[in-house]
Design an enzyme around this catalytic site. Structure first.
Site, mmCIF file in Angstrom:
data_model
loop_
_atom_site.group_PDB
_atom_site.id
_atom_site.type_symbol
_atom_site.label_atom_id
_atom_site.label_comp_id
_atom_site.label_asym_id
_atom_site.label_seq_id
_atom_site.Cartn_x
_atom_site.Cartn_y
_atom_site.Cartn_z
ATOM 1 N N ARG A 161 6.273 -13.173 9.123
ATOM 2 C CA ARG A 161 6.906 -11.918 8.729
ATOM 3 C C ARG A 161 8.269 -11.781 9.398
ATOM 4 N NH1 ARG A 161 3.361 -7.073 10.749
ATOM 5 N NH2 ARG A 161 5.110 -5.942 9.840
ATOM 6 N N GLU A 190 0.859 -1.172 0.000
ATOM 7 C CA GLU A 190 0.000 0.000 0.000
ATOM 8 C C GLU A 190 0.902 1.230 0.000
ATOM 9 O OE1 GLU A 190 -3.478 2.301 2.594
ATOM 10 O OE2 GLU A 190 -2.598 0.448 3.369
ATOM 11 N N LYS A 240 4.236 0.995 10.318
ATOM 12 C CA LYS A 240 4.263 2.235 9.539
ATOM 13 C C LYS A 240 3.825 3.419 10.396
ATOM 14 C CE LYS A 240 3.713 0.501 4.835
ATOM 15 N NZ LYS A 240 2.850 0.476 3.639
#
Length: 588
Positions: free
Chosen positions: A294, A59, A304
């Protein structure tokens, strides 16, 4: 399509799945029309030239970090190794947080890592916003099939009615509204006739499902916001969980690889695909979602939101601050793309969450650069050394290998003069035990030069040592037959005081002093390392390459790179990438 692998390929569960799928001929009937599209487009295409299709779908709401680097290497690497194609796709379905700046930065980061998305004559660069019309038509089809409805409850009420992990949810009073009415309301939403939050389109699945993600999830919400690509064309936007499977199917993705937090979303992913295929919107074979753990590293944060807070609150100097775990920050600090690829390869792929120690990244950098980096000398904390029996006007050249592992790279040369700079730590008035460097009466070798013996020193009024005096033995120059005539235990690095290049050197360390700064409910900012950067003004060996992207090993000190923003030919600025060995555990 991508760079070559930087390490021997180790098998993992994803590779095993792909090998099994290919052996079973799972995709032999798959077609590709040369561009993404619904079933009507893809079924008219030719047999897909790609054996598999993966995608990297960030994104554009921030800069990529080292966790994204692993996903990039994984998705592009699998496509490369199995004769496939990896698509570069931006999931730009949230106009309030996304910007063109982030799109540009992401493209730059992926290309810098060594990957691209050109294959079979096609550039596979896509945006979710390319598919907004198709997604809207898919939503209309679900309404017509009785599988979706427009809900007029507030977002707060929806959350309350959704239930908990132990209590079933409750049906919305709008759940059974006629399809024609929902269809009309959805189109009104699209046309801007309703305010944000006044209604939403929801899937009609099962409010009692044990998987809370299946309790009539929202498909579309109203957002009167300008999109960075589509402007004000749309005021309804699909939720990521709805858009993601449709994007994959339109692009013919075979293996949709996500991190473990999306595992609970997989049933809804399959629900969307299966129903839209049944309704004739999507072509078979359908994508399948797979999840892997992850990358979690010590001494960094990758949220983020937290990275943005570090930037906006001024704790760092932008997204590319060399202390940041962003790819832009790692690149500016001096980590090489090949070192990051090596690191990602070594961390492996699994289904179990674990923490990777930051030192493994530094180790990858050292192993990547030790065989290649040019050597040079830098003096960070200078102390004047005077060779009292060396003629004041004499300049004598000394030589050393550019890289000791590769003699074919040749030799570098640098001048020896009467006055030199050495490190302050290389002289002690009263030496501790096992100290083999300079002190009164002791002899050491000026590395690549002569053996010298300390004869004295000067102090200022405050008692600080300002100058060390030595005499050199002219029969002991390195590389000559007499170089071994005098045995010494210590070597001292040096640069000529009259020829050295003045430079600013930034010594970077971990941004956080705690290994898990974002663990629990604590304030991650309280864990900031107050000594994460130390700036010193030192001296460099003449001839040192001061070009951004060119790694130099300063002997004894570590790997350094000229700063891409601040360094100039007149005023070089070097960033320390990493030391020659891991000293963090020792508290250094």
């Amino acid at each position: 399509m991508s760079s070559e692998s930087t390490a021997p390929v180790a098998t993992n569960f994803l590779r095993n799945i792909i090998e099994s799928d290919l052996s079973a001929g799972k995709f032999t009937e798959k077609r590709w029309a040369g561009q993404p599209g619904p079933a009507s487009v893809q079924m008219a295409g030719q047999p897909d030239p790609a054996r598999i299709r993966t995608r990297f779908p960030p994104e554009p709401n921030g800069y990529l970090h080292i966790g994204h680097a692993k996903s990039i290497c994984l998705n592009f690497g699998l496509a490369r190794d199995f004769g496939g194609v990896c698509h570069m796709r931006f999931d730009d379905t949230n106009p309030e947080k996304e910007e063109q700046e982030y799109v540009d930065a992401i493209i730059d980061a992926v290309k810098w890592l060594g990957f691209d998305w050109n294959a079979n004559g096609t550039e596979h660069l896509y945006f979710a916003s390319d598919y907004f019309q198709v997604m809207f038509e898919c939503a209309e089809s679900l309404i017509e099939a009785g599988l979706a409805y427009v809900d007029e409850q507030s977002p707060e009420t929806m959350r309350t009615m959704r239930g908990t992990l132990t209590e079933a949810g409750k049906d919305s009073p709008w759940r059974d509204r006629p399809a024609e009415e929902s269809l009309n309301l959805l189109r009104q939403m699209r046309d801007g006739k309703h305010p944000d939050g006044s209604m939403a389109l929801r899937a009609r699945i099962d409010m009692a499902s044990p998987n809370i993600n299946m309790r009539d999830p929202v498909l579309y919400r109203i957002r009167h916001a300008t999109h960075h690509r589509t402007g004000d064309q749309w005021c309804v936007y699909p939720m990521y969980a709805f858009a993601h499977p449709i994007e994959d199917a339109l692009e013919g993705i075979t293996h949709s690889i996500c991190t473990l937090e999306f595992e609970d979303q997989r049933p809804f992913y399959d629900w969307v695909l299966n129903n839209l295929q049944r309704l004739g919107k999507l072509a078979a074979p359908l994508p399948h979602q797979y999840e892997f753990a992850r990358l979690n590293m010590s001494y960094i944060v990758t949220s983020k939101r937290k990275l943005l807070q570090l930037v906006k609150d001024g704790h760092v100097n932008g997204w590319d601050d060399p202390r940041m775990p962003t790819i832009a920050g790692l690149r500016r600090r001096g980590y090489t793309a090949s070192a990051l690829r090596l690191f990602c390869e070594r961390t492996g792929v699994s289904k179990s969450n674990s923490r990777i120690d930051y030192s493994l990244l530094d180790q990858a950098m050292r192993e990547d650069q030790d065989p290649h980096a040019h050597r040079s000398v830098a003096i960070l904390d200078p102390l004047k050394l005077v060779i009292t029996n060396f003629p004041a006007d004499k300049v004598e050249l000394c030589h050393a290998p550019r890289n000791p592992h590769h003699p074919e790279m040749g030799m570098r040369e640098f001048p020896l003069t009467r006055e030199l700079w050495i490190e302050k730590e290389d002289f002690a008035e009263v030496p501790p035990k096992k100290y083999f460097r300079l002190f009164p009466g002791n002899s050491v070798r000026l590395k690549y030069g002569y053996v010298v013996t300390c004869t004295g020193f000067n102090k200022d009024a405050a008692g600080n040592i300002t100058e060390v005096h030595v005499e050199y033995n002219p029969d002991t120059k390195s590389g000559t037959p007499g170089s071994d005539s005098v045995k010494v235990k210590g070597n001292v690095t040096w640069v000529s005081a009259s020829h050295a290049i003045p430079a600013e050197l930034r010594l970077y360390d971990r941004l956080f002093s705690e290994p898990f700064p974002d663990a629990g409910d604590g304030d991650f900012l309280a864990c900031l390392n107050p000594t994460s950067i130390e700036t010193v003004h030192g001296w460099l060996e003449p001839g040192t390459i001061a070009e951004p992207g060119v790694v130099t090993q300063f002997e004894r000190l570590g790997y350094f790179v000229a700063d891409a923003k601040d360094s100039t030919a007149e005023k070089p600025v070097f960033n320390r990438v990493t030391t020659l060995k891991d000293t963090w555990a020792a508290g250094a």
